[in-house]
Design a protein around this motif. Structure first.
Motif, PDB file in Angstrom:
ATOM      1  N   THR A  16      61.058  30.016 -44.563  1.00 50.30           N
ATOM      2  CA  THR A  16      59.804  30.644 -44.143  1.00 50.30           C
ATOM      3  C   THR A  16      59.685  32.066 -44.898  1.00 50.30           C
ATOM      4  O   THR A  16      58.834  32.465 -45.604  1.00 50.30           O
ATOM      5  N   LYS A  17      60.700  32.955 -45.021  1.00 45.51           N
ATOM      6  CA  LYS A  17      60.858  34.085 -45.611  1.00 45.51           C
ATOM      7  C   LYS A  17      60.696  33.922 -47.151  1.00 45.51           C
ATOM      8  O   LYS A  17      60.155  34.791 -47.825  1.00 45.51           O
ATOM      9  N   VAL A  18      61.470  32.898 -47.664  1.00 44.78           N
ATOM     10  CA  VAL A  18      61.448  32.805 -49.044  1.00 44.78           C
ATOM     11  C   VAL A  18      60.342  31.977 -49.581  1.00 44.78           C
ATOM     12  O   VAL A  18      59.788  32.027 -50.823  1.00 44.78           O
ATOM     13  N   GLY A  19      59.657  31.282 -48.947  1.00 49.32           N
ATOM     14  CA  GLY A  19      58.475  30.638 -48.973  1.00 49.32           C
ATOM     15  C   GLY A  19      58.536  29.090 -49.027  1.00 49.32           C
ATOM     16  O   GLY A  19      57.663  28.660 -50.009  1.00 49.32           O
ATOM     17  N   GLY A  20      59.560  28.560 -48.836  1.00 47.48           N
ATOM     18  CA  GLY A  20      59.855  27.250 -48.731  1.00 47.48           C
ATOM     19  C   GLY A  20      58.489  26.443 -48.152  1.00 47.48           C
ATOM     20  O   GLY A  20      57.981  27.101 -47.303  1.00 47.48           O
ATOM     21  N   THR A  21      58.211  25.174 -48.451  1.00 46.00           N
ATOM     22  CA  THR A  21      57.335  24.220 -47.785  1.00 46.00           C
ATOM     23  C   THR A  21      57.604  23.607 -46.854  1.00 46.00           C
ATOM     24  O   THR A  21      56.658  22.856 -46.042  1.00 46.00           O
ATOM     25  N   ASN A  22      59.161  22.956 -46.871  1.00 44.55           N
ATOM     26  CA  ASN A  22      59.300  22.102 -45.942  1.00 44.55           C
ATOM     27  C   ASN A  22      59.823  22.840 -44.683  1.00 44.55           C
ATOM     28  O   ASN A  22      60.941  23.272 -44.386  1.00 44.55           O
ATOM     29  N   HIS A  23      59.022  22.552 -43.408  1.00 43.69           N
ATOM     30  CA  HIS A  23      59.417  23.267 -42.300  1.00 43.69           C
ATOM     31  C   HIS A  23      59.933  22.159 -41.201  1.00 43.69           C
ATOM     32  O   HIS A  23      60.235  22.403 -39.971  1.00 43.69           O
ATOM     33  N   GLY A  24      60.217  20.927 -41.697  1.00 44.00           N
ATOM     34  CA  GLY A  24      60.624  20.019 -40.755  1.00 44.00           C
ATOM     35  C   GLY A  24      61.944  19.959 -40.409  1.00 44.00           C
ATOM     36  O   GLY A  24      62.233  19.238 -39.449  1.00 44.00           O
ATOM     37  N   GLY A  25      62.758  20.893 -40.604  1.00 41.58           N
ATOM     38  CA  GLY A  25      63.928  20.815 -40.249  1.00 41.58           C
ATOM     39  C   GLY A  25      65.022  19.659 -41.296  1.00 41.58           C
ATOM     40  O   GLY A  25      65.294  20.286 -42.339  1.00 41.58           O
ATOM     41  N   GLY A  26      65.142  18.549 -41.088  1.00 37.37           N
ATOM     42  CA  GLY A  26      65.969  17.508 -41.855  1.00 37.37           C
ATOM     43  C   GLY A  26      67.410  17.527 -41.242  1.00 37.37           C
ATOM     44  O   GLY A  26      67.610  18.002 -40.307  1.00 37.37           O
ATOM     45  N   SER A  27      68.006  16.559 -41.897  1.00 36.92           N
ATOM     46  CA  SER A  27      69.407  16.566 -41.676  1.00 36.92           C
ATOM     47  C   SER A  27      70.215  17.547 -41.857  1.00 36.92           C
ATOM     48  O   SER A  27      70.015  18.650 -42.739  1.00 36.92           O
ATOM     49  N   PHE A  28      71.324  17.737 -41.588  1.00 39.39           N
ATOM     50  CA  PHE A  28      72.473  18.782 -41.491  1.00 39.39           C
ATOM     51  C   PHE A  28      72.649  18.850 -42.948  1.00 39.39           C
ATOM     52  O   PHE A  28      72.599  20.247 -43.712  1.00 39.39           O
ATOM     53  N   GLU A  85      70.860  18.250 -45.627  1.00 36.19           N
ATOM     54  CA  GLU A  85      69.778  18.707 -46.291  1.00 36.19           C
ATOM     55  C   GLU A  85      69.468  20.272 -46.235  1.00 36.19           C
ATOM     56  O   GLU A  85      69.094  20.866 -46.863  1.00 36.19           O
ATOM     57  N   VAL A  86      69.904  20.687 -44.844  1.00 35.85           N
ATOM     58  CA  VAL A  86      69.439  21.947 -44.506  1.00 35.85           C
ATOM     59  C   VAL A  86      70.622  22.739 -45.197  1.00 35.85           C
ATOM     60  O   VAL A  86      70.402  24.058 -45.630  1.00 35.85           O
ATOM     61  N   LEU A  87      71.728  22.343 -45.227  1.00 34.93           N
ATOM     62  CA  LEU A  87      72.791  23.211 -46.036  1.00 34.93           C
ATOM     63  C   LEU A  87      72.563  23.172 -47.418  1.00 34.93           C
ATOM     64  O   LEU A  87      72.537  24.241 -48.033  1.00 34.93           O
ATOM     65  N   ASN A  88      72.041  22.077 -47.943  1.00 33.37           N
ATOM     66  CA  ASN A  88      71.657  22.099 -49.533  1.00 33.37           C
ATOM     67  C   ASN A  88      70.545  23.335 -49.708  1.00 33.37           C
ATOM     68  O   ASN A  88      70.333  23.969 -50.670  1.00 33.37           O
ATOM     69  N   SER A  89      69.588  23.209 -48.945  1.00 32.15           N
ATOM     70  CA  SER A  89      68.475  24.115 -49.077  1.00 32.15           C
ATOM     71  C   SER A  89      68.747  25.379 -48.750  1.00 32.15           C
ATOM     72  O   SER A  89      68.481  26.362 -49.289  1.00 32.15           O
ATOM     73  N   THR A  90      69.769  25.694 -47.790  1.00 29.73           N
ATOM     74  CA  THR A  90      70.150  27.123 -47.772  1.00 29.73           C
ATOM     75  C   THR A  90      70.958  27.599 -48.946  1.00 29.73           C
ATOM     76  O   THR A  90      70.711  28.608 -49.077  1.00 29.73           O
ATOM     77  N   ALA A  91      71.669  26.745 -49.160  1.00 24.13           N
ATOM     78  CA  ALA A  91      72.424  27.220 -50.621  1.00 24.13           C
ATOM     79  C   ALA A  91      71.495  27.571 -51.591  1.00 24.13           C
ATOM     80  O   ALA A  91      71.409  28.414 -52.708  1.00 24.13           O
ATOM     81  N   HIS A  92      70.255  26.558 -51.968  1.00 26.64           N
ATOM     82  CA  HIS A  92      69.422  26.965 -52.957  1.00 26.64           C
ATOM     83  C   HIS A  92      68.593  28.062 -52.603  1.00 26.64           C
ATOM     84  O   HIS A  92      68.273  28.887 -53.774  1.00 26.64           O
TER      85      HIS A  92
END
Length: 191
Positions: free
Chosen positions: A150-162, A164-171
């Protein structure tokens, strides 16, 4: 003459000085000329027989080699056959059978033990993943990632699998670390 030969061939063992006396005695003086001639003739006959037997043995050995060559048998084949025969003989011994059986049972027990350990570890990981602590941790990570997106401006707010969440956090972390302008997802794919 037979009586004299019997006297010379006593069956009692020699002791001490008797043995020394026999070793240094001169028997030829005790024999008559006729006996000496007979013994010499017997000696010649025995030597001839021994020579003949050696010749016969040599001829038989040559013939054996010829037969083996005709049959295609050579030293290597004989060694293989001897080794195979010895291996078979060894395998039929009671000691080998008992040792083989014991090692086989030990191997089966070790395999069962490893399978049990593997199953126990898998079960522990499964229990750990299903535990409330892990689920709580997973939810915190998902919440943190969602807030970062949300802070960075990502569009996917649905959570996802663990994962996916780790990958998006690293990104998202790598984007925050770079001081350059923010790129959209389409721009990122074009790079």
């Amino acid at each position: 003459m037979e009586a004299q030969a019997q006297g010379l061939l006593e069956t009692e063992p020699l002791q001490g000085r008797d043995g020394d006396a026999v070793g240094s005695a001169d028997f030829s003086s005790m024999l008559s000329e006729e006996e000496k001639e007979e013994l010499k003739a017997e000696l010649v006959q025995l030597e001839d027989e021994i020579t003949t037997l050696r010749q016969v043995l040599s001829a038989k050995e040559r013939h054996l080699v010829e037969i083996k060559q005709k049959l295609g048998m050579n030293l290597m084949n004989e060694l293989k056959q001897n080794f195979s025969r010895s291996w078979h003989d060894m395998q039929t011994t009671t000691a080998y059978k008992k040792t083989h059986e014991t090692l086989s049972q030990a191997g089966q027990k070790a395999t069962a033990a490893f399978n049990n350990v593997g199953t126990a570890i898998s079960k522990k990981f499964g229990d750990m993943r299903n535990s409330s602590t892990f689920k709580s941790f997973e939810e915190r990570v998902e919440t943190t990632v969602a807030s970062l997106k949300t802070k960075v401006g990502g569009t996917n707010h649905g959570g996802g699998s663990f994962e996916e969440v780790l990958n998006s956090t690293a990104h998202a972390s790598s984007q925050n670390a770079s001081a350059g302008p923010r790129q959209t997802k389409d721009e990122e794919l074009q790079c």
